[in-house]
Design an enzyme around this catalytic site. Structure first.
Site, PDB file in Angstrom:
ATOM      1  N   ARG A   1       0.739  -1.215  -0.092  1.00 48.54           N
ATOM      2  CA  ARG A   1       0.011  -0.092   0.001  1.00 48.54           C
ATOM      3  C   ARG A   1       0.821   1.287  -0.169  1.00 48.54           C
ATOM      4  O   ARG A   1       0.535   2.225  -0.603  1.00 48.54           O
ATOM      5  CB  ARG A   1      -0.852   0.050   1.232  1.00 48.54           C
ATOM      6  CG  ARG A   1      -2.010  -1.078   1.197  1.00 48.54           C
ATOM      7  CD  ARG A   1      -3.113  -0.704   2.378  1.00 48.54           C
ATOM      8  NE  ARG A   1      -2.599  -1.370   3.517  1.00 48.54           N
ATOM      9  CZ  ARG A   1      -3.105  -2.483   3.762  1.00 48.54           C
ATOM     10  NH1 ARG A   1      -3.868  -3.244   3.140  1.00 48.54           N
ATOM     11  NH2 ARG A   1      -2.735  -2.836   5.146  1.00 48.54           N
TER      12      ARG A   1
ATOM     13  N   PHE B   1     -11.422  -4.712  -5.610  1.00 46.52           N
ATOM     14  CA  PHE B   1     -11.502  -5.572  -4.641  1.00 46.52           C
ATOM     15  C   PHE B   1     -10.838  -4.588  -3.447  1.00 46.52           C
ATOM     16  O   PHE B   1     -10.001  -5.182  -2.714  1.00 46.52           O
ATOM     17  CB  PHE B   1     -10.426  -6.757  -4.862  1.00 46.52           C
ATOM     18  CG  PHE B   1     -10.901  -7.776  -6.035  1.00 46.52           C
ATOM     19  CD1 PHE B   1     -11.824  -8.646  -6.141  1.00 46.52           C
ATOM     20  CD2 PHE B   1     -10.135  -7.538  -7.104  1.00 46.52           C
ATOM     21  CE1 PHE B   1     -12.230  -9.248  -7.260  1.00 46.52           C
ATOM     22  CE2 PHE B   1     -10.365  -8.163  -8.403  1.00 46.52           C
ATOM     23  CZ  PHE B   1     -11.326  -9.000  -8.328  1.00 46.52           C
TER      24      PHE B   1
ATOM     25  N   ASP C   1     -15.780  -2.952  -4.599  1.00 41.94           N
ATOM     26  CA  ASP C   1     -15.778  -4.310  -3.870  1.00 41.94           C
ATOM     27  C   ASP C   1     -17.383  -4.733  -3.858  1.00 41.94           C
ATOM     28  O   ASP C   1     -18.194  -4.021  -3.924  1.00 41.94           O
ATOM     29  CB  ASP C   1     -15.464  -3.936  -2.509  1.00 41.94           C
ATOM     30  CG  ASP C   1     -14.991  -5.282  -1.689  1.00 41.94           C
ATOM     31  OD1 ASP C   1     -13.835  -5.663  -1.606  1.00 41.94           O
ATOM     32  OD2 ASP C   1     -16.033  -6.166  -1.548  1.00 41.94           O
ATOM     33  N   SER C   2     -17.570  -6.053  -3.869  1.00 45.76           N
ATOM     34  CA  SER C   2     -18.716  -6.673  -3.781  1.00 45.76           C
ATOM     35  C   SER C   2     -19.426  -6.808  -2.710  1.00 45.76           C
ATOM     36  O   SER C   2     -20.577  -6.874  -2.498  1.00 45.76           O
ATOM     37  CB  SER C   2     -18.720  -8.183  -4.605  1.00 45.76           C
ATOM     38  OG  SER C   2     -17.956  -8.930  -3.676  1.00 45.76           O
TER      39      SER C   2
ATOM     40  N   ASP D   1      -6.389  -6.643  -6.102  1.00 43.60           N
ATOM     41  CA  ASP D   1      -6.015  -7.368  -5.013  1.00 43.60           C
ATOM     42  C   ASP D   1      -7.145  -8.463  -4.848  1.00 43.60           C
ATOM     43  O   ASP D   1      -7.981  -8.290  -3.748  1.00 43.60           O
ATOM     44  CB  ASP D   1      -5.639  -6.465  -3.982  1.00 43.60           C
ATOM     45  CG  ASP D   1      -5.289  -7.236  -2.785  1.00 43.60           C
ATOM     46  OD1 ASP D   1      -4.756  -8.681  -2.876  1.00 43.60           O
ATOM     47  OD2 ASP D   1      -5.523  -6.840  -1.560  1.00 43.60           O
TER      48      ASP D   1
ATOM     49  N   CYS E   1      -3.095 -13.982  -3.837  1.00 43.14           N
ATOM     50  CA  CYS E   1      -2.804 -14.453  -2.490  1.00 43.14           C
ATOM     51  C   CYS E   1      -3.027 -15.740  -2.617  1.00 43.14           C
ATOM     52  O   CYS E   1      -3.400 -16.627  -1.324  1.00 43.14           O
ATOM     53  CB  CYS E   1      -3.584 -13.460  -1.425  1.00 43.14           C
ATOM     54  SG  CYS E   1      -5.235 -13.890  -1.545  1.00 43.14           S
TER      55      CYS E   1
HETATM   56  N1  SAH Z   1      -7.051  -4.703  -1.099  1.00 41.86           N
HETATM   57  C1  SAH Z   1      -7.651  -4.772   0.178  1.00 41.86           C
HETATM   58  C2  SAH Z   1      -7.954  -6.349   0.457  1.00 41.86           C
HETATM   59  C3  SAH Z   1      -8.836  -6.979  -0.736  1.00 41.86           C
HETATM   60  S1  SAH Z   1      -9.583  -8.587  -0.305  1.00 41.86           S
HETATM   61  C4  SAH Z   1      -6.813  -4.336   1.113  1.00 41.86           C
HETATM   62  O1  SAH Z   1      -5.769  -3.860   0.973  1.00 41.86           O
HETATM   63  O2  SAH Z   1      -7.551  -4.222   2.352  1.00 41.86           O
HETATM   64  C5  SAH Z   1     -10.610  -9.010  -1.522  1.00 41.86           C
HETATM   65  C6  SAH Z   1     -12.011  -8.254  -1.462  1.00 41.86           C
HETATM   66  O3  SAH Z   1     -12.559  -9.001  -2.739  1.00 41.86           O
HETATM   67  C7  SAH Z   1     -12.838  -8.475  -0.355  1.00 41.86           C
HETATM   68  O4  SAH Z   1     -13.150  -7.309   0.304  1.00 41.86           O
HETATM   69  C8  SAH Z   1     -14.089  -9.142  -0.861  1.00 41.86           C
HETATM   70  O5  SAH Z   1     -15.306  -8.457  -0.579  1.00 41.86           O
HETATM   71  C9  SAH Z   1     -13.873  -8.544  -2.439  1.00 41.86           C
HETATM   72  N2  SAH Z   1     -14.354  -9.549  -3.577  1.00 41.86           N
HETATM   73  C10 SAH Z   1     -14.526 -10.697  -3.551  1.00 41.86           C
HETATM   74  N3  SAH Z   1     -14.916 -11.076  -5.098  1.00 41.86           N
HETATM   75  C11 SAH Z   1     -15.605 -10.011  -5.548  1.00 41.86           C
HETATM   76  C12 SAH Z   1     -15.946  -9.800  -6.847  1.00 41.86           C
HETATM   77  N4  SAH Z   1     -16.178 -10.734  -7.702  1.00 41.86           N
HETATM   78  N5  SAH Z   1     -16.034  -8.289  -7.100  1.00 41.86           N
HETATM   79  C13 SAH Z   1     -15.809  -7.413  -6.225  1.00 41.86           C
HETATM   80  N6  SAH Z   1     -15.024  -7.733  -4.795  1.00 41.86           N
HETATM   81  C14 SAH Z   1     -15.298  -8.846  -4.732  1.00 41.86           C
END
Ligand code: SAH
Length: 398
Positions: free
Chosen positions: A214, A230, A252-253, A302, A342
């Site tokens: 970050r 995400f 985000d979803s 991510d 990840c």
């Molecule tokens: N980058 C973030 C962590 C991401 S974790 C950080 O630094 O804090 C992955 C995220 O993807 C989660 O919040 C989850 O809700 C979201 N997610 C999962 N599948 C998804 C999709 N198809 N579309 C959008 N978001 C999604």
């Protein structure tokens, strides 16, 4: 008292133990002796009757035993956990400077010689995950010791993770010690405040493994139109704003994640308007953005673990390929793609190949300018390469 609980290995199956790999798979076990319950300490014995070490027994798991120690003289008792916990916490004093963050992983399981145990610190609170029968058996001692060493005010358990099922353990959450707040907990990372939902949030509340990445995004975001896919509670988005991005669009979803992202934006005096924080599916929103001919100078991807197990690698690879291809199509010349995986089952090499495939199909010329990984509070013990799971590439598009 002599420990008569033993796990005797099949001929030739002592090799990984001699290399100090901590896992004994069920297929390596010839037989057991003594009355052994889940979490009990057992002696690991080779087919030639040599004692190889001491381990925690997990009768329900394919990982039948996890080694605590390769020294048969060691006592696996409260003082053993005092030593291991102190050592793990001491290591962070070097790897994570105090002014970098007050949220950090203090114990990273096998990588800290404590299989199945995760302890994260969020300010004056600790969050625990007990992921294997051995760690579970020592739960109350571990909580007491960690509270004593850190002097933290309260502790919460987030053992609501699927891997516990493989150990025959039920999910469990709740206050473990001290006073634990009902609401959100505030942390400060690289000078930026964030509210963390420890009780209901994802993982133990925050993706602390991405902290240094970050910060890298903050350094690169200046003047750029950024798309953060995400985004969860807004980690990369807040850093991009802090790095003076021209604009940041976050997706985000999860509605809870978006709400928390907006809250964190307000906390940092950045934009929390609905048009900057979209709740929806990244796969379809990336297509929608393409159809609207939108373009960006930086895209961050991510996603969650697409391949939790080796069996899902192929499907996961398709998922990674799709989103990277779509992201590349949205990037202007000179744009940056920060893309992560990840999934433990996807190696850096494979990830590189997948992203190369995306570039080829997107018809863009791109190069990797940086390779990123998990933060140093998620160390990878040399005897346990499985501890490495997070990989990231920063690609520059021509
Ligand atoms: N980058 C973030 C962590 C991401 S974790 C950080 O630094 O804090 C992955 C995220 O993807 C989660 O919040 C989850 O809700 C979201 N997610 C999962 N599948 C998804 C999709 N198809 N579309 C959008 N978001 C999604």
């Amino acid at each position: 008292m002599e420990n008569t609980r033993q796990v005797i290995l099949k001929p030739g199956r002592e090799k990984s133990v001699l290399l100090h790999h901590p896992w004994i798979f069920s297929g390596a076990v010839a037989t057991t002796s003594g009355d052994i319950a889940g979490g009990d300490t057992v002696r690991i014995i080779s087919s030639r009757k040599e004692v190889l070490g001491l381990a925690a027994y997990s009768p329900a798991s394919a990982i039948r035993a996890r080694l605590w120690s390769w020294n048969e003289e060691e006592q696996i008792d409260r003082s053993f956990f005092v030593k291991r916990l102190q050592a793990a916490i001491e290591r962070r004093k070097v790897s994570v400077p105090a002014d970098e963050t007050d949220a950090c992983r203090l114990v990273y399981a096998e990588s800290d010689g404590l299989p199945g145990l995760i302890i994260d610190r969020y300010g004056k609170y600790l969050v625990f995950q007990f992921l294997a029968a051995g760690a579970e058996a020592w739960r109350s001692d571990i909580v007491e010791i960690a509270m004593e060493i850190t002097g933290c005010a309260g502790a919460y358990e987030r053992s609501d993770v699927e891997v516990r099922q493989l150990e025959g353990l039920l999910p469990r959450t709740g206050v473990l010690a001290g006073d634990f707040p009902e609401g959100l907990v505030k942390i400060i990372e690289n000078g930026l405040p964030f509210m963390v939902d420890i009780r209901q949030g994802q993982k133990t509340g925050f993706y602390i493994d991405q902290r240094r990445n970050r910060q890298r995004i903050r350094e690169l975001a200046g003047g750029r139109e950024v798309l953060n896919c995400f985004c969860y509670s807004g980690g990369f988005s807040i850093y991009a704003w802090a790095g003076r991005a021209a604009n940041v669009l976050s997706i985000d979803s999860s509605g809870e994640a978006i709400a928390l992202g907006k809250l964190n934006a307000r906390l940092n005096n950045f934009n929390d308007s609905d048009d900057k924080w979209l709740e929806g599916d990244v796969f379809s929103l990336l297509r929608a953005l393409r159809d609207q001919a939108r373009t960006f100078d930086m895209v961050i991807l991510d996603p969650p673990k697409f391949a939790p197990t080796a069996a899902q690698v192929e499907r996961a690879a398709r998922g990674y390929k799709d989103i990277n291809l779509l992201a590349m199509k949205l990037l202007k010349p000179g744009g940056l793609l920060a893309t992560f995986s990840c999934s433990g089952g996807i190696s850096l090499e494979l990830f590189h190949k997948i992203v190369a495939g995306s570039a080829l199909d997107a018809g863009v010329d791109a190069r990797v300018i940086e390779i990123l990984t998990q933060g140093p509070d998620h160390p990878v013990a040399l005897n346990f390469p499985e501890g490495a799971y997070l990989k990231g590439l920063i690609c520059q598009i021509n």
